[in-house]
Design a protein around this motif. Structure first.
Motif, PDB file in Angstrom:
ATOM      1  N   TRP A  33      39.643  41.297  42.807  1.00 11.10           N
ATOM      2  CA  TRP A  33      38.343  41.473  43.295  1.00 11.10           C
ATOM      3  C   TRP A  33      38.390  42.702  44.526  1.00 11.10           C
ATOM      4  O   TRP A  33      37.311  43.276  44.375  1.00 11.10           O
ATOM      5  N   THR A  50      36.796  45.486  42.159  1.00 10.62           N
ATOM      6  CA  THR A  50      35.683  44.864  41.009  1.00 10.62           C
ATOM      7  C   THR A  50      34.506  45.052  42.041  1.00 10.62           C
ATOM      8  O   THR A  50      34.396  45.118  43.080  1.00 10.62           O
ATOM      9  N   SER A 108      38.413  40.209  35.715  1.00 10.45           N
ATOM     10  CA  SER A 108      37.019  41.099  34.860  1.00 10.45           C
ATOM     11  C   SER A 108      37.395  40.473  33.256  1.00 10.45           C
ATOM     12  O   SER A 108      36.556  41.171  32.345  1.00 10.45           O
ATOM     13  N   PHE A 127      34.950  48.339  36.073  1.00 11.65           N
ATOM     14  CA  PHE A 127      35.777  48.482  37.169  1.00 11.65           C
ATOM     15  C   PHE A 127      36.181  50.015  37.366  1.00 11.65           C
ATOM     16  O   PHE A 127      36.857  50.564  38.393  1.00 11.65           O
ATOM     17  N   CYS A 151      30.954  49.753  38.005  1.00  9.97           N
ATOM     18  CA  CYS A 151      30.602  48.497  37.716  1.00  9.97           C
ATOM     19  C   CYS A 151      28.978  48.546  37.208  1.00  9.97           C
ATOM     20  O   CYS A 151      28.599  49.647  36.765  1.00  9.97           O
ATOM     21  N   CYS A 156      26.721  43.848  34.602  1.00  8.07           N
ATOM     22  CA  CYS A 156      27.884  42.929  34.397  1.00  8.07           C
ATOM     23  C   CYS A 156      27.261  41.655  33.666  1.00  8.07           C
ATOM     24  O   CYS A 156      26.404  40.818  33.943  1.00  8.07           O
ATOM     25  N   SER A 214      26.733  43.744  41.020  1.00  3.21           N
ATOM     26  CA  SER A 214      28.044  44.049  40.945  1.00  3.21           C
ATOM     27  C   SER A 214      28.243  45.546  41.276  1.00  3.21           C
ATOM     28  O   SER A 214      29.128  46.088  41.731  1.00  3.21           O
ATOM     29  N   TRP A 268      30.314  47.181  44.230  1.00  2.00           N
ATOM     30  CA  TRP A 268      31.031  48.215  43.984  1.00  2.00           C
ATOM     31  C   TRP A 268      31.042  49.362  44.738  1.00  2.00           C
ATOM     32  O   TRP A 268      31.850  50.056  45.517  1.00  2.00           O
ATOM     33  N   ARG A 327      46.284  48.007  36.336  1.00  2.00           N
ATOM     34  CA  ARG A 327      44.532  47.888  36.556  1.00  2.00           C
ATOM     35  C   ARG A 327      44.104  48.524  37.771  1.00  2.00           C
ATOM     36  O   ARG A 327      43.176  49.069  37.743  1.00  2.00           O
ATOM     37  N   SER A 371      41.559  51.816  38.459  1.00  2.00           N
ATOM     38  CA  SER A 371      40.096  51.691  38.934  1.00  2.00           C
ATOM     39  C   SER A 371      39.654  52.677  39.932  1.00  2.00           C
ATOM     40  O   SER A 371      40.333  53.568  40.308  1.00  2.00           O
TER      41      SER A 371
END
Length: 411
Positions: free
Chosen positions: A141, A144, A150, A156, A160, A163, A176, A180, A204, A208
């Motif tokens: 979270w 994203t 996701s 992300f 974003c 979505c 989204s 973001w 991840r 991002s």
């Protein structure tokens, strides 16, 4: 000896849900390591030393109102009911930046703080104190546009928007993307430091667009290996009313029929096992449990840690066919009790289960390979290897030291 730190941990819950349990265990480990710990929670159950932020009727009503407002903020954009609690706008919360314990702290350490506990703006208010802020991520979270996981979507990594999974009418400037943008502006702070519970989540976060420039360290969750430990398996089975001559597979989920828990894959995998020698134990809400190939002992929701430990000790293998996972507490709990584990090759599971050493990592969404893994584990019984993994990777002293080292490195 380094000077003891004054650390404030923030978590939505203290004893409910994987993230809340993990935070509570870290609080205890850091306390045992000699640090001053204050543990603030949105919703408290039990009698531990956590401090409820909403402990009066008025504050409890406000807590509930923030939760409702958070859901209502998403409702016009919600793709369908199935994703209702898988996406959080982070628009409603409470300003804790002036709380006395926050003001006195050397370190402010966030965990899971959604559902109206802290908004994006509230997190920025904590960052604006200038104090070192550490944030243990239990899902995606923080980086994203609102979803907690996701899946295969990599938006992300950019900004974003569009979505397809969570927004009813996706577009380049949908909710989204708007969220973001708010996070991108709020979280670019030199005093923000990120902890992930798995290397998978670290990778991840590092990829991002929101967190790629922040210090990120992977530190697993902690478990008390003196509390969760092996015992006589046959005796544990008898205590639970199980047949000691049978092998027992353990499955645990708050809701067995939750699609992401993957029970349908386990159901198919069980068809390949000998029903005269093998039985299933199910812990959790299993009201709609289908007729299975194996005899199933449905134990329902277990709130007692002592009872849960007994169940782990009785099981010959723990299986988690989940389709989305970070670093499941249940795997380390089982391993600490000397119970080898089987799970899919997803998230942080391959970091926890050493394939064909202390369990088996099955190919993703393959019931056939899951059955093979259960058979291998029941046949080889790598109980000692499972216990050794827990002691060497998740013990309190080890995980507390890793946190303190990270605090000192960039605090």
């Amino acid at each position: 000896m380094p000077k003891p730190l004054n650390i404030v941990l923030l978590s939505y819950h203290n004893q409910n849900g994987g993230a809340g349990i993990a935070c509570g265990r870290l609080a205890e480990a850091l306390k045992k390591a000699g640090h001053q710990i204050n543990y603030l929670v949105q919703e408290k159950t039990g009698n531990d030393e956590s401090i409820a932020l909403n402990n009066s009727p008025v504050k409890k009503a406000m807590r509930w109102l923030r939760f409702i407002l958070e859901r209502l903020a998403y409702l016009p954009f919600e793709k369908n009911k199935a994703v209702r609690f898988l996406f959080n706008p982070g628009k409603f919360g409470q300003d804790l930046s002036q709380h006395p314990l926050i003001q006195q702290a050397d370190i402010i350490h966030l965990h899971w703080v959604n559902f109206g506990m802290l908004s994006i703006q509230n997190i920025k208010q904590l960052l604006d104190t200038g104090k070192p802020i550490y944030w243990t991520l239990h899902d995606m979270w923080a980086f994203t546009g609102g979803c907690h996981h996701s899946g295969e979507c990599l938006n992300f990594q950019n900004s974003c928007g569009n979505c397809q999974e969570f927004i009813k009418n996706p577009s380049t400037n949908d909710l989204s993307h708007q969220l973001w943008l708010k996070k991108f502006k709020a979280f670019q702070a030199s005093n923000l430091h990120i902890i992930t519970c798995s290397d998978w989540l670290k990778e991840r976060a590092m990829s991002s667009s929101i967190l790629k420039n922040q210090p990120i360290q992977s530190i697993p969750n902690v478990i008390d290996t003196e509390q969760f430990k092996p015992s006589d398996k046959g005796k544990a089975k008898k205590t639970l009313g199980l047949d000691p001559s049978k092998k027992h597979i353990l499955f645990v989920a708050m809701r067995v029929n939750a699609p992401k828990k993957g029970f349908s894959y386990l159901e198919k995998a069980l068809q390949g096992l000998d029903k005269t020698t093998t039985e299933l134990i199910v812990v959790g809400n299993a009201q709609d449990l289908p007729e299975l190939h194996l005899k199933a002992h449905v134990l329902g929701h277990i709130s007692s840690p002592e009872k849960m430990i007994l169940i782990y000790q009785a099981a010959d293998v723990f299986v988690t066919p989940s389709l989305e996972e970070n670093l499941p507490n249940t795997i380390m709990e089982a391993m600490a009790c000397g119970t080898p584990c089987v799970g899919f090759k997803i998230g942080g599971i391959p970091e926890m289960i050493d394939h064909a050493v202390n369990g088996y990592v099955a190919e993703y969404q393959s019931s056939e390979d899951l059955a093979k893994g259960l058979s291998w584990t029941l046949e080889n019984a790598p109980e000692q290897a499972a216990r050794q993994k827990a002691e060497s990777s998740y013990a309190e002293a080890i995980i507390a030291a890793k946190h303190v080292n990270f605090y000192a490195h960039v605090g």
